[in-house]
Design a protein around this motif. Sequence first.
Motif, PDB file in Angstrom:
ATOM      1  N   TRP A   1      45.405  -4.103  26.263  1.00  0.00           N
ATOM      2  CA  TRP A   1      46.339  -3.539  25.293  1.00  0.00           C
ATOM      3  C   TRP A   1      47.461  -2.796  26.027  1.00  0.00           C
ATOM      4  O   TRP A   1      47.271  -2.266  27.128  1.00  0.00           O
ATOM      5  N   GLU A   2      48.600  -2.761  25.382  1.00  0.00           N
ATOM      6  CA  GLU A   2      49.693  -1.910  25.852  1.00  0.00           C
ATOM      7  C   GLU A   2      49.582  -0.562  25.140  1.00  0.00           C
ATOM      8  O   GLU A   2      49.409  -0.512  23.922  1.00  0.00           O
ATOM      9  N   LEU A   3      49.648   0.506  25.912  1.00  0.00           N
ATOM     10  CA  LEU A   3      49.588   1.836  25.321  1.00  0.00           C
ATOM     11  C   LEU A   3      50.952   2.196  24.725  1.00  0.00           C
ATOM     12  O   LEU A   3      51.986   2.064  25.397  1.00  0.00           O
ATOM     13  N   ALA A   4      50.945   2.636  23.475  1.00  0.00           N
ATOM     14  CA  ALA A   4      52.191   2.999  22.809  1.00  0.00           C
ATOM     15  C   ALA A   4      52.813   4.214  23.479  1.00  0.00           C
ATOM     16  O   ALA A   4      52.115   5.103  23.981  1.00  0.00           O
ATOM     17  N   ALA A   5      54.134   4.252  23.491  1.00  0.00           N
ATOM     18  CA  ALA A   5      54.845   5.365  24.135  1.00  0.00           C
ATOM     19  C   ALA A   5      54.652   6.637  23.343  1.00  0.00           C
ATOM     20  O   ALA A   5      54.474   6.622  22.136  1.00  0.00           O
TER      21      ALA A   5
ATOM     22  N   PRO B   1      54.772  -1.294  32.128  1.00  0.00           N
ATOM     23  CA  PRO B   1      54.110  -0.794  30.917  1.00  0.00           C
ATOM     24  C   PRO B   1      52.721  -0.248  31.233  1.00  0.00           C
ATOM     25  O   PRO B   1      52.026  -0.743  32.116  1.00  0.00           O
ATOM     26  N   ARG B   2      52.330   0.740  30.509  1.00  0.00           N
ATOM     27  CA  ARG B   2      50.990   1.319  30.658  1.00  0.00           C
ATOM     28  C   ARG B   2      50.016   0.492  29.829  1.00  0.00           C
ATOM     29  O   ARG B   2      50.280   0.195  28.666  1.00  0.00           O
TER      30      ARG B   2
ATOM     31  N   LEU C   1      46.817   2.951  20.953  1.00  0.00           N
ATOM     32  CA  LEU C   1      46.844   1.540  21.314  1.00  0.00           C
ATOM     33  C   LEU C   1      48.069   0.849  20.736  1.00  0.00           C
ATOM     34  O   LEU C   1      48.420   1.062  19.568  1.00  0.00           O
ATOM     35  N   GLY C   2      48.677  -0.004  21.561  1.00  0.00           N
ATOM     36  CA  GLY C   2      49.791  -0.816  21.100  1.00  0.00           C
ATOM     37  C   GLY C   2      49.356  -2.238  20.848  1.00  0.00           C
ATOM     38  O   GLY C   2      48.234  -2.501  20.409  1.00  0.00           O
ATOM     39  N   ALA C   3      50.234  -3.177  21.134  1.00  0.00           N
ATOM     40  CA  ALA C   3      49.941  -4.588  20.904  1.00  0.00           C
ATOM     41  C   ALA C   3      49.013  -5.130  21.990  1.00  0.00           C
ATOM     42  O   ALA C   3      48.971  -4.623  23.106  1.00  0.00           O
ATOM     43  N   VAL C   4      48.280  -6.186  21.634  1.00  0.00           N
ATOM     44  CA  VAL C   4      47.423  -6.871  22.602  1.00  0.00           C
ATOM     45  C   VAL C   4      48.307  -7.720  23.520  1.00  0.00           C
ATOM     46  O   VAL C   4      49.084  -8.561  23.058  1.00  0.00           O
TER      47      VAL C   4
END
Length: 285
Positions: free
Chosen positions: A281-285, A69-70, A225-228
């Motif tokens: 954070w995970e970067l959203a696709a 994951p990015r 930004l995605g989820a922490v």
Amino acid sequence: MDTTADTIDDKTPDRTPDKTIALSTTGLLVAALAVLALVVAYLLGGSGGTPVAQAVTPVPTAEGADAAPRTLTMSGVGEATAVPDQVTFDLSVRMKRPELDEALDAASRTMTRVLAALEAEGVERKDVQTTGLEMYPVYDYPRYSPPVLTGYRVTQRAAVLVRELRSAGGAVSAAIDAGGNAARVGDIALKIGDPEAALGKARRLAVEEATLKAQEYAEATGQELGAVMTLREVEATSLSAIDERPLAYEMAAAFRSSADSAPLPVSAGRADLGVTVQVVWELAA
């Protein structure tokens, strides 16, 4: 007839060696197969019953594995100011008497008066902790003469916590007034009763700062930004020391409480607390 018999007898000895050689070769083959079976059994036993060729696990190729994951990592610092609302100080009572038991008795009576005076100022007995008891002889050293025992000195020590700042000045003055010349007060220090409340505010500010910076970087690169994924508190320390002013006995004696004098004034000051966090954070696709 005789010729035939002689011929048979001559040929018989030639056949016996051939038969013996054939049997020996067969025995060697059987022995070799037995040794080979033992070696295979040993190898199978050492590998837990799994054939050696199957013990190697094939490594999956990159095409079959999921891509990592990015992520975006950012830190933030939060600060909060807390006002000390409690006071601590060290209290000691020293007595010298000709006999040790007399010195112990005098020190105990004086400390009892001091504790009663503190209780009258709102200091509970549970907030007074005994920290030491010292007893030692006192000698006089005349010139050209052996030391002369002049008595014994006893010192009782205690740590006092005043939970309300407005009562601190009166408590210090009352302790000195009750103990007289035998009492000592020192190491007066301001204290925050609930530092976690101030640290909680600093933690929230630290997360807000990290989030704001992460959003700015994500937008600048066209990401979202995605989820922490993780959040870690890197450091939580006091950024500036709380004001601490030791108070010597001579200064305290000047502020002894009486009917026409005010209690010792104590200024609260302030303390700055800081927290540093790191958020991933995970970067959203």
